[in-house]
Motif scaffolding. Structure first.
Motif, PDB file in Angstrom:
ATOM      1  N   VAL A   1       2.864 -28.902  53.160  1.00  0.00           N
ATOM      2  CA  VAL A   1       4.158 -28.649  54.165  1.00  0.00           C
ATOM      3  C   VAL A   1       3.534 -26.899  54.063  1.00  0.00           C
ATOM      4  N   GLU A   2       3.410 -26.024  55.268  1.00  0.00           N
ATOM      5  CA  GLU A   2       3.315 -24.852  55.340  1.00  0.00           C
ATOM      6  C   GLU A   2       4.702 -24.084  55.972  1.00  0.00           C
ATOM      7  N   ILE A   3       4.912 -22.834  55.178  1.00  0.00           N
ATOM      8  CA  ILE A   3       6.145 -22.222  55.568  1.00  0.00           C
ATOM      9  C   ILE A   3       5.836 -20.759  56.202  1.00  0.00           C
ATOM     10  N   VAL A   4       6.445 -20.489  57.188  1.00  0.00           N
ATOM     11  CA  VAL A   4       6.229 -19.139  57.573  1.00  0.00           C
ATOM     12  C   VAL A   4       7.891 -18.640  57.939  1.00  0.00           C
ATOM     13  N   CYS A   5       8.207 -17.386  57.549  1.00  0.00           N
ATOM     14  CA  CYS A   5       9.319 -16.583  57.876  1.00  0.00           C
ATOM     15  C   CYS A   5       9.156 -15.516  59.247  1.00  0.00           C
ATOM     16  N   MET A   6       9.996 -15.549  59.847  1.00  0.00           N
ATOM     17  CA  MET A   6      10.125 -14.558  61.064  1.00  0.00           C
ATOM     18  C   MET A   6      10.381 -13.298  60.645  1.00  0.00           C
ATOM     19  N   ASN A   7      11.032 -12.913  59.531  1.00  0.00           N
ATOM     20  CA  ASN A   7      11.399 -11.726  59.107  1.00  0.00           C
ATOM     21  C   ASN A   7      10.960 -11.530  57.664  1.00  0.00           C
ATOM     22  N   ASP A   8      10.055 -10.431  57.275  1.00  0.00           N
ATOM     23  CA  ASP A   8       9.675 -10.502  56.025  1.00  0.00           C
ATOM     24  C   ASP A   8      10.206  -9.222  55.226  1.00  0.00           C
ATOM     25  N   THR A   9      10.611  -9.583  53.889  1.00  0.00           N
ATOM     26  CA  THR A   9      11.230  -8.850  53.089  1.00  0.00           C
ATOM     27  C   THR A   9      10.519  -8.898  51.825  1.00  0.00           C
ATOM     28  N   LYS A  10      10.836  -7.851  50.805  1.00  0.00           N
ATOM     29  CA  LYS A  10      10.268  -7.860  49.664  1.00  0.00           C
ATOM     30  C   LYS A  10      10.511  -9.141  48.610  1.00  0.00           C
ATOM     31  N   TYR A  11      11.367  -9.856  49.004  1.00  0.00           N
ATOM     32  CA  TYR A  11      11.543 -11.258  48.301  1.00  0.00           C
ATOM     33  C   TYR A  11      10.396 -12.139  48.528  1.00  0.00           C
ATOM     34  N   LEU A  12       9.935 -11.891  49.795  1.00  0.00           N
ATOM     35  CA  LEU A  12       8.916 -13.264  50.060  1.00  0.00           C
ATOM     36  C   LEU A  12       7.778 -12.890  49.258  1.00  0.00           C
ATOM     37  N   SER A  13       7.317 -11.817  48.791  1.00  0.00           N
ATOM     38  CA  SER A  13       6.153 -11.433  48.054  1.00  0.00           C
ATOM     39  C   SER A  13       6.301 -11.822  46.367  1.00  0.00           C
ATOM     40  N   MET A  14       7.731 -11.891  46.198  1.00  0.00           N
ATOM     41  CA  MET A  14       7.886 -11.801  44.716  1.00  0.00           C
ATOM     42  C   MET A  14       7.698 -13.320  44.320  1.00  0.00           C
ATOM     43  N   VAL A  15       7.972 -14.645  45.049  1.00  0.00           N
ATOM     44  CA  VAL A  15       7.878 -15.797  44.883  1.00  0.00           C
ATOM     45  C   VAL A  15       6.464 -16.273  44.701  1.00  0.00           C
ATOM     46  N   ARG A  16       6.254 -17.671  44.132  1.00  0.00           N
ATOM     47  CA  ARG A  16       5.380 -18.386  44.095  1.00  0.00           C
ATOM     48  C   ARG A  16       5.170 -19.524  44.496  1.00  0.00           C
ATOM     49  N   PRO A  17       4.390 -20.010  45.677  1.00  0.00           N
ATOM     50  CA  PRO A  17       3.370 -19.176  46.252  1.00  0.00           C
ATOM     51  C   PRO A  17       4.198 -17.987  47.190  1.00  0.00           C
ATOM     52  N   GLU A  18       3.497 -16.778  47.481  1.00  0.00           N
ATOM     53  CA  GLU A  18       3.999 -15.976  48.313  1.00  0.00           C
ATOM     54  C   GLU A  18       4.264 -16.372  49.846  1.00  0.00           C
ATOM     55  N   ILE A  19       5.354 -16.030  50.288  1.00  0.00           N
ATOM     56  CA  ILE A  19       5.572 -16.586  51.786  1.00  0.00           C
ATOM     57  C   ILE A  19       5.066 -15.877  53.107  1.00  0.00           C
ATOM     58  N   SER A  20       4.335 -16.420  53.819  1.00  0.00           N
ATOM     59  CA  SER A  20       3.800 -15.746  55.207  1.00  0.00           C
ATOM     60  C   SER A  20       4.851 -15.409  55.841  1.00  0.00           C
ATOM     61  N   ALA A  21       4.757 -14.279  56.316  1.00  0.00           N
ATOM     62  CA  ALA A  21       5.904 -13.990  57.416  1.00  0.00           C
ATOM     63  C   ALA A  21       5.672 -13.036  58.211  1.00  0.00           C
ATOM     64  N   PHE A  22       6.189 -12.581  59.287  1.00  0.00           N
ATOM     65  CA  PHE A  22       6.157 -11.521  60.243  1.00  0.00           C
ATOM     66  C   PHE A  22       6.749 -10.364  59.785  1.00  0.00           C
ATOM     67  N   SER A  23       5.989  -9.165  59.574  1.00  0.00           N
ATOM     68  CA  SER A  23       6.650  -7.930  59.217  1.00  0.00           C
ATOM     69  C   SER A  23       7.233  -7.349  60.600  1.00  0.00           C
ATOM     70  N   ILE A  24       8.514  -6.863  60.519  1.00  0.00           N
ATOM     71  CA  ILE A  24       9.030  -6.110  61.725  1.00  0.00           C
ATOM     72  C   ILE A  24       9.168  -4.712  61.585  1.00  0.00           C
ATOM     73  N   PRO A  25       9.157  -4.020  62.427  1.00  0.00           N
ATOM     74  CA  PRO A  25       9.228  -2.273  62.117  1.00  0.00           C
ATOM     75  C   PRO A  25      10.653  -1.868  62.069  1.00  0.00           C
ATOM     76  N   THR A  26      11.280  -2.417  60.945  1.00  0.00           N
ATOM     77  CA  THR A  26      12.929  -2.281  61.175  1.00  0.00           C
ATOM     78  C   THR A  26      13.125  -0.831  61.347  1.00  0.00           C
TER      79      THR A  26
END
Length: 331
Positions: free
Chosen positions: A266-291
């Motif tokens: 299973v692949e996982i993608v998140c629509m809104n990137d946050t710092k927590y998504l790169s802290m977990v393993r495996p790191e979660i792919s996401a869209f970086s939004i210019p907040t």
């Protein structure tokens, strides 16, 4: 200690309230001798004008109201920073109004904020405002909606094209022959869920296929993790698209609990990137939004609306871009 007011300054300088207001607002119609008397009175009394007092002569408060959902406070820090930084440049203050979950009538909320004497209103919420546009426009007060495509005489909008983001992502997977794609429902943000579904359905329809990948939990299910933990005992999907970081993390943990390998199964993608998504393993792919930019562009648009009599605002819909951050939850 008694607070010094604009009335005390007027009495001390022996002038009218209007004259004091004109001096504070930099009006050139006040004679230099009168201006000097007022400035001496301000200095003698130690008067510190607030934003409302400064705006009395011009019938403006130099204050912008910001309406946002209470549950988003922890994730909108950069957006508020962008709003504040630009507001400071143009000498505006922000009045924050948090909306609790369950509030459905945005018109009533905006009505309450406007009664507090603001010059304009910024609305950042989880529900679509399109159906209320006509009513909101009747206020005839500058208004900018963040996240929803709305435009009217006095309403502008700043958003990210999430529908296109999902469309592009799904299109890429379909090109690779991956068809088993699901979008995880976000009960907190139905407007966002709708945009995501629209992007996926459009992509499938263009290929003469039907999109049936709406992963919706029961109404009484409060925990995304509990739902997915049970769900993944008997189900597998090639790609799961989630809106919030908490949903993406719940999906990853539910897969781990059931021995489902990510990203092999299973692949996982998140629509809104946050710092927590790169802290977990495996790191979660996401869209970086210019907040931050969402906030900054919104406030700059608001300052233009407030001076529209001098310079008409032609582009009332601003769409910002995004960057896809591919990490370890995708192949």
């Amino acid at each position: 200690m008694k607070r010094v007011t604009i009335y005390d300054v007027a009495r001390q300088a022996n002038v009218s309230l209007a004259t004091v207001s004109r001096v504070m607002n930099g009006s050139e119609v006040v004679k230099s001798a009168t201006k000097q008397k007022v400035e001496e009175a301000i200095k003698t009394l130690g008067y510190k004008p607030n934003a409302i007092a400064q705006g009395l002569a011009l019938q403006r408060t130099t204050t912008i109201g910001l309406i946002f959902p209470e549950e988003s406070l922890t994730t909108t820090g950069q957006l508020i920073n962008g709003l504040c930084d630009v507001a400071k440049i143009y000498d505006y203050n922000l009045y924050l109004h948090a909306v609790t979950s369950g509030i459905n009538n945005m018109k009533e909320v905006i009505d309450e904020v406007i009664k507090s004497r603001v010059d304009g209103v910024v609305v950042y919420c989880n529900k679509a405002l399109a159906e209320e546009t006509k009513e909101l426009d009747e206020y005839n007060i500058p208004m900018v909606a963040i996240g929803d495509r709305v435009s009217a005489n006095s309403i502008c909008s700043v958003c990210v094209d999430y529908e296109k983001a999902v469309y592009d992502l799904v299109n890429e997977y379909l090109d690779k022959g991956v068809k088993d794609i699901v979008i995880l429902e976000d009960k907190r943000n139905k407007n966002m869920t709708k945009e995501m579904l629209n992007g996926a359905m459009k992509c499938y329809e263009e290929r003469n296929m039907a999109f049936n990948g709406y992963l919706k939990s029961s109404d009484d299910e409060k925990s995304t993790f509990k739902f997915l933990k049970t769900y993944f005992k008997n189900h597998r999907h090639s790609l799961v698209i989630a809106n919030r970081d908490s949903q993406a993390l719940a999906c990853l943990n539910a897969c781990n609990e059931n021995g489902v390998k990510v990203p092999e199964e299973v692949e996982i993608v998140c629509m809104n990137d946050t710092k927590y998504l790169s802290m977990v393993r495996p790191e979660i792919s996401a869209f970086s939004i210019p907040t931050y930019d969402l906030g900054a562009v919104t406030m700059r648009l608001m300052t233009k609306l407030l001076k529209e009599d001098q310079e008409p605002v032609e582009d009332k819909q601003r769409v910002l871009g995004y960057i896809y951050q591919e990490r370890k939850t995708t192949k």
